[in-house]
Design an enzyme around this catalytic site. Sequence first.
Site, PDB file in Angstrom:
ATOM      1  N   ASN A 245      -6.581   0.651  -2.695  1.00  0.00           N
ATOM      2  CA  ASN A 245      -7.434   1.480  -1.836  1.00  0.00           C
ATOM      3  C   ASN A 245      -6.895   3.081  -1.431  1.00  0.00           C
ATOM      4  OD1 ASN A 245      -5.354   0.331  -0.492  1.00  0.00           O
ATOM      5  ND2 ASN A 245      -6.432  -0.078   1.510  1.00  0.00           N
TER       6      ASN A 245
ATOM      7  N   HIS B  66       0.835  -1.332  -0.130  1.00  0.00           N
ATOM      8  CA  HIS B  66       0.158  -0.031   0.080  1.00  0.00           C
ATOM      9  C   HIS B  66       0.747   1.067   0.003  1.00  0.00           C
ATOM     10  CE1 HIS B  66      -3.660  -2.202   1.365  1.00  0.00           C
ATOM     11  NE2 HIS B  66      -2.764  -3.122   1.721  1.00  0.00           N
TER      12      HIS B  66
ATOM     13  N   ASP C 225       2.129  -6.921   2.600  1.00  0.00           N
ATOM     14  CA  ASP C 225       1.084  -6.092   3.002  1.00  0.00           C
ATOM     15  C   ASP C 225       1.587  -5.080   3.820  1.00  0.00           C
ATOM     16  OD1 ASP C 225      -1.596  -5.272   3.447  1.00  0.00           O
ATOM     17  OD2 ASP C 225      -2.015  -6.733   4.753  1.00  0.00           O
TER      18      ASP C 225
ATOM     19  N   ARG D 158      -0.469   4.209  -0.887  1.00  0.00           N
ATOM     20  CA  ARG D 158      -1.235   5.503  -0.251  1.00  0.00           C
ATOM     21  C   ARG D 158      -1.424   6.723  -1.157  1.00  0.00           C
ATOM     22  NH1 ARG D 158      -3.407   2.028   2.877  1.00  0.00           N
ATOM     23  NH2 ARG D 158      -2.086   1.635   5.006  1.00  0.00           N
TER      24      ARG D 158
ATOM     25  N   HIS E 280       0.921   3.572   8.320  1.00  0.00           N
ATOM     26  CA  HIS E 280       0.029   4.787   8.981  1.00  0.00           C
ATOM     27  C   HIS E 280       0.677   5.774   9.757  1.00  0.00           C
ATOM     28  CE1 HIS E 280      -3.714   2.603   7.842  1.00  0.00           C
ATOM     29  NE2 HIS E 280      -3.204   1.368   8.297  1.00  0.00           N
TER      30      HIS E 280
ATOM     31  N   HIS F 140      -2.709 -12.840   1.946  1.00  0.00           N
ATOM     32  CA  HIS F 140      -2.422 -13.055   3.198  1.00  0.00           C
ATOM     33  C   HIS F 140      -3.192 -14.066   4.010  1.00  0.00           C
ATOM     34  CE1 HIS F 140      -5.516 -10.077   3.391  1.00  0.00           C
ATOM     35  NE2 HIS F 140      -4.828  -9.333   3.398  1.00  0.00           N
TER      36      HIS F 140
ATOM     37  N   ASP G 294      -8.989  -5.289  -2.053  1.00  0.00           N
ATOM     38  CA  ASP G 294      -8.131  -5.612  -0.856  1.00  0.00           C
ATOM     39  C   ASP G 294      -8.539  -4.807   0.321  1.00  0.00           C
ATOM     40  OD1 ASP G 294      -6.083  -6.309   0.902  1.00  0.00           O
ATOM     41  OD2 ASP G 294      -5.060  -4.810   0.686  1.00  0.00           O
TER      42      ASP G 294
ATOM     43  N   ASN H  32      -5.222  -6.452   9.887  1.00  0.00           N
ATOM     44  CA  ASN H  32      -6.088  -7.407   9.385  1.00  0.00           C
ATOM     45  C   ASN H  32      -5.828  -8.137   8.049  1.00  0.00           C
ATOM     46  OD1 ASN H  32      -8.820  -8.267   9.085  1.00  0.00           O
ATOM     47  ND2 ASN H  32      -9.571  -6.510   7.837  1.00  0.00           N
TER      48      ASN H  32
END
Lengths: 314, 428
Positions: free
Chosen positions: B95, B63, B305, B65, B309, B232, B152, B278
Amino acid sequence: MPWHRKHLLTIEELSRAEIEQLLATAGAFRRILERKVKKIPALRGKTIVNLFLEPSTRTRLSFEMAAKLLSADVISFDAASSSTSKGETLRDTAQNIQALNADMIVLRHSASGSPLYLSKVLGIPVINAGDGAHEHPTQALLDVFTMREKLGNLKGRKVVILGDILFSRVARSNIHALTKLGADVTIVGPSTLVPHWFEAMGVKVSHHLRSALADADVVMLLRIQHERQGVSHFPSLGEYTSMFGLNYTRAEWIKPDAIIMHPGPINRGVEIDSDIADSPRSVILQQVTNGIAVRMAALYLCAGGQPENVLTPV
Amino acid sequence: MSNLVIKGGRVIDPASKRDKVGDVFIAAGKFVKSLTAAQKKDARVIDAKGLVVCPGLVDIHVHFREPGQTHKETILTGSQAAAAGGFTSVVCMPNTSPVVDNAGTVALIKSVAATAPVHVYPTGCITVGMKGQQLAPHGSLQKAGIVALTDDGLCVQSNELMHRAVEYAKMFDLTILDHCQDDSMTEKAVMNEGVVSTRLGLKGWPHAAEDIIVARNIILSKYTGAHIHMQHITSAHSVELMRRAKQDGINVTAEATPHHLALTEESLGTYDTHFKMNPPLRTEADRRAIIAGLRDGTLDCIGTDHAPHAPEEKDCEFDYAPNGIIGLETALPVCLDVLVQKNKFKLPHVIDLMTRKAANILKLPAGTLAPGATADVCIFDPAETWLYKTYGGFSKSINSPWDNRQLTGRVKTTIVSGKVVYANGKMV
């Protein structure tokens, strides 16, 4: 042995000796509660902030009462009136309270583990007044205090905790306290609310009310926290009452000298019928009174007091 | 572009079954058998004595972002983290904000990715807005340059929509990557359901919610013939379902993350949000089953994954923290530790799981040192022990459970298309 903890976060982390110290200190305060003048100067000049981010009546009043009887200044606020509704984080809210020169924070929060988190970001003591479905240490302490008042030593005593165990912080703290004190704990209720995972915490899991009640010395009832559950955990409150509600007939299954407890708030006619809640075997209101003494002990010890002389100001 | 000779390293290329000390030659951005005398003259020589030389690592699950959440990571910082971790090809999840459900967003990502130090491949959404209600324009997304489809993080809940999605995507030979989670069973869940969640009073995420969707996807793959890749995998039961599906010749693949290989739910005892992700960390039995699945080929590859953040987003009550951890800079040492050191995998096997096998799932042009292939290389010291500090790392975020931990195995040089992009702790 001197008391050395600054925070009261969980029962799980306490040793048996520490539980005994808390109970002994609470015993001293309990005797003071019998006096005409109940106020003592132990925490004079200290400010305690009750940070209640989840609704509570009994626990908040009890902590306020305890702080006042110790001569502390106490400020209480709840989520609705606080800046958390403006998007401020727990860390910032609590650090501001600390910067306002508070000496101690009593935290009630819906998120499990939040008192531990707060204890790591603050320099002042944090007392857990209930975190999510995790722990409610002062409730368990007042419960075992009350049991000991009635039954003496709890070693080998059979305690049944009946109701919504899955969502209950009271159940978890009691399980830790009671197993450390040597009691045999059986948790009872519908299989969705009393999952087998609890066996790893050293208790028996039962879904059969009659056999569990038969040899109990203590029957502790818990409220069905329907506000926390999805629709899938059990069919209805009516079904719960018909299967597990403690009514007159079922109370006959309990030994006559056993005591009946409930941390409140009670839902009359759901988990307990009025005639049982108000019967001589019920110690529900004595639990509430003992709660003041237990919370006085928690505040006093975590503020730096020592068990041997509760009349000495910190 | 200069020619390169990587000299004297242990050259491991599972794709060509090569594992011996030797030299690797690069000319004009491609691997070559050898350099001509003229090329040799101005070739740069990289001394790889005592080091492992392998294809650049491939991660089909990151990711980055961008667009929209660039306070967490950007395509540039994510790519730098990748390069520092030895990765030369990464596949970005869609995402972002906006999500990648339209050709314009793909174009934007590709234009930024063109200047990134590693190969960055976008994916597109299965459904419009990742809302699970209507198919996204898979054909247009593919024309714009996506390499796979996925929602995802938000598993498509409707079996009918998933059925049509895989059937439709098959027309374009696009693989669907699925985050396997039955949402109805995991509402508000923050960790594995079991003994530990019970003790901590946290809402549990039962592995059955993963198993049910893995089973659904196996059934849909068999029914349609479409390729579905399970992201995953975390549960022993899901590993077993995959094992049977592969025995039955069904067109499914699966990945495992380094953190699910290395950690269990026991790490959550202090409510540390750097262990919240998750799907969640599970039990020791699950962890062992994932390792066994990688060993026998039931699980196909490693995917990190990598989920950055911002520090303030993770610094809160456990229930409120976002899911995910960063992983690109630690994946190789973590896999070396768990798989090679502790579980006696052969080093070429682990490299295969992180290169050729990952690339093959999406047919990416990566994962080999064979002459003619794009010269993407990872050179690492398998024995060097170093202290990983997130603040000294390249990701924009610091949400790693391995912060401040000693790791063994360190990437020394990363080469992308014949160009050194990372060497000795610095981006080049």
